[in-house]
Design an enzyme around this catalytic site. Structure first.
Site, PDB file in Angstrom:
ATOM      1  N   ASP A  92      10.526  -0.232   2.632  1.00  0.00           N
ATOM      2  CA  ASP A  92       9.515   0.241   3.576  1.00  0.00           C
ATOM      3  C   ASP A  92       8.551  -0.897   3.885  1.00  0.00           C
ATOM      4  O   ASP A  92       7.839  -1.357   2.997  1.00  0.00           O
ATOM      5  CB  ASP A  92       8.790   1.428   2.920  1.00  0.00           C
ATOM      6  N   GLY A  93       8.557  -1.323   5.143  1.00  0.00           N
ATOM      7  CA  GLY A  93       7.634  -2.364   5.587  1.00  0.00           C
ATOM      8  C   GLY A  93       8.365  -3.597   6.077  1.00  0.00           C
ATOM      9  O   GLY A  93       9.137  -4.206   5.336  1.00  0.00           O
TER      10      GLY A  93
ATOM     11  N   MET B 206       8.372  -1.089  -2.051  1.00  0.00           N
ATOM     12  CA  MET B 206       7.546  -1.476  -0.896  1.00  0.00           C
ATOM     13  C   MET B 206       7.784  -2.949  -0.587  1.00  0.00           C
ATOM     14  O   MET B 206       7.694  -3.801  -1.471  1.00  0.00           O
ATOM     15  CB  MET B 206       6.058  -1.254  -1.192  1.00  0.00           C
TER      16      MET B 206
ATOM     17  N   MET C 250       0.557   7.737  -0.259  1.00  0.00           N
ATOM     18  CA  MET C 250      -0.213   6.566  -0.702  1.00  0.00           C
ATOM     19  C   MET C 250      -1.621   7.062  -0.988  1.00  0.00           C
ATOM     20  O   MET C 250      -2.578   6.754  -0.276  1.00  0.00           O
ATOM     21  CB  MET C 250      -0.198   5.492   0.400  1.00  0.00           C
TER      22      MET C 250
ATOM     23  N   GLY D 264       1.282  -0.593   9.203  1.00  0.00           N
ATOM     24  CA  GLY D 264       2.554  -0.966   9.790  1.00  0.00           C
ATOM     25  C   GLY D 264       2.451  -2.367  10.367  1.00  0.00           C
ATOM     26  O   GLY D 264       1.372  -2.961  10.417  1.00  0.00           O
ATOM     27  N   GLY D 265       3.578  -2.914  10.778  1.00  0.00           N
ATOM     28  CA  GLY D 265       3.584  -4.187  11.501  1.00  0.00           C
ATOM     29  C   GLY D 265       3.367  -5.440  10.669  1.00  0.00           C
ATOM     30  O   GLY D 265       3.042  -6.491  11.206  1.00  0.00           O
TER      31      GLY D 265
ATOM     32  N   MET E 193      -2.042   8.448   3.820  1.00  0.00           N
ATOM     33  CA  MET E 193      -2.955   7.446   3.244  1.00  0.00           C
ATOM     34  C   MET E 193      -4.349   8.036   3.108  1.00  0.00           C
ATOM     35  O   MET E 193      -4.829   8.718   4.017  1.00  0.00           O
ATOM     36  CB  MET E 193      -3.043   6.232   4.172  1.00  0.00           C
TER      37      MET E 193
ATOM     38  N   ASP F  60       3.896   8.796   6.382  1.00  0.00           N
ATOM     39  CA  ASP F  60       3.000   8.026   5.520  1.00  0.00           C
ATOM     40  C   ASP F  60       1.627   8.667   5.399  1.00  0.00           C
ATOM     41  O   ASP F  60       0.857   8.672   6.358  1.00  0.00           O
ATOM     42  CB  ASP F  60       2.812   6.624   6.113  1.00  0.00           C
TER      43      ASP F  60
ATOM     44  N   HIS G 216      10.283   9.516   8.129  1.00  0.00           N
ATOM     45  CA  HIS G 216       9.371   9.043   7.082  1.00  0.00           C
ATOM     46  C   HIS G 216       7.925   9.314   7.502  1.00  0.00           C
ATOM     47  O   HIS G 216       7.533   8.996   8.626  1.00  0.00           O
ATOM     48  CB  HIS G 216       9.604   7.541   6.883  1.00  0.00           C
TER      49      HIS G 216
ATOM     50  N   SER H 223       9.525   5.777  11.061  1.00  0.00           N
ATOM     51  CA  SER H 223       8.254   6.088  10.402  1.00  0.00           C
ATOM     52  C   SER H 223       7.231   6.519  11.442  1.00  0.00           C
ATOM     53  O   SER H 223       6.881   5.766  12.346  1.00  0.00           O
ATOM     54  CB  SER H 223       7.733   4.863   9.648  1.00  0.00           C
TER      55      SER H 223
ATOM     56  N   HIS I 129       5.761  10.019   2.027  1.00  0.00           N
ATOM     57  CA  HIS I 129       5.335   8.896   1.183  1.00  0.00           C
ATOM     58  C   HIS I 129       3.826   9.022   0.959  1.00  0.00           C
ATOM     59  O   HIS I 129       3.043   8.773   1.867  1.00  0.00           O
ATOM     60  CB  HIS I 129       5.698   7.593   1.925  1.00  0.00           C
TER      61      HIS I 129
END
Ligand code: DX5
Ligand code: ZN
Length: 227
Positions: free
Chosen positions: A184-185, A145, A74, A152-153, A43, A41, A39, A14, A72
């Site tokens: 994811d996550g 999810m 969001m 992240g993290g 946002m 992300d 991937h 990601s 992805h």
């Protein structure tokens, strides 16, 4: 472009966790480590409490790699922004069932498919599998999810999300459907096997891939636990 079936396990680095001061080199690192899918992300600071990047980043990445780009979104109003992501070079676009649309989730999925791309829907950790039911015949991928989207993290939410993942797998297999199941996550060597056991075949790895100094061996280890 590789089109694995839902029986093939893939590790997806990601980009969110990469060093953005050298995006090109980070993308190359993922590809050299053997990643087939990347991937990305997106946002918007409204659907989630963070802002990342938009179509221009996808386009930049597209120019430097032939990896499959798994985008992805969001964001609210994915339908309003859709053409820009398609034009930027996304191969798959995943949208959230909880987001707002000018049209609808169904209409947005239809437009992605009409553009010849793959489409997916994503479920927030608290959204039940039933929310995906109206769309399961029209998707290539269902993203469960495993953290609250936005950062992240974070730790893997096993108890909250694994029963849902298993339900999505059982339903798919009973109905003879083919969608990929993506998590994811918080996906690490110790959590990926749990997700695999419950049906996942696409494993998004941010911190666990880009965190270690040696990404090639991180990839190897991650791949070996889901093989
Ligand atoms: C979270 C993003 C993830 C993120 C995962 O909202 O959707 O793709 O990159 O990061 P890790 O793997 O660090 O949990
Ligand atoms: Zn993501």
């Amino acid at each position: 472009m590789t089109e694995p079936t839902h029986n093939t396990s893939l590790i997806l680095p990601s980009l969110l966790a990469a060093d953005w001061s050298k995006v090109g080199a980070e993308v190359a690192k993922a590809e050299q480590a053997g990643a087939q899918w990347l991937h990305l992300d997106v946002m918007d600071g409204a659907f989630v409490d963070n802002i990342s990047f938009g179509p221009q980043m996808i386009q930049t990445v597209r120019k430097s790699t032939s990896m499959y780009l798994d985008v992805h979104l969001m964001i609210h109003r994915a339908d309003h922004y859709l053409e820009r992501f398609l034009k930027a070079g996304a191969d798959n676009i995943t949208i959230h069932v909880e987001a707002n649309y000018d049209s609808s989730v169904t209409e947005t999925l239809k437009r992605i498919r009409a553009a010849g791309k793959h489409c997916g829907i994503a479920l927030h950790p608290t959204t039940p599998f039933e929310a995906a039911l109206p769309y399961v015949n029209d998707i290539d991928l269902l993203l469960v999810m495993t953290v609250v989207p936005g950062f992240g993290g974070q730790p893997f939410m096993e108890k909250e999300t694994m029963p849902k993942l298993a339900a999505a797998r059982d339903y798919r297999d009973q109905q003879g459907l083919k969608y990929h199941l993506e998590v994811d996550g918080g996906v690490y060597v110790h959590t990926a096997p749990i997700a695999k056991q419950n049906g996942a075949n696409l494993f998004v790895c941010g911190t666990s891939f880009f965190g270690p100094e040696n990404t090639a061996s991180a990839m190897q280890e991650l791949q070996s636990v889901v093989a």
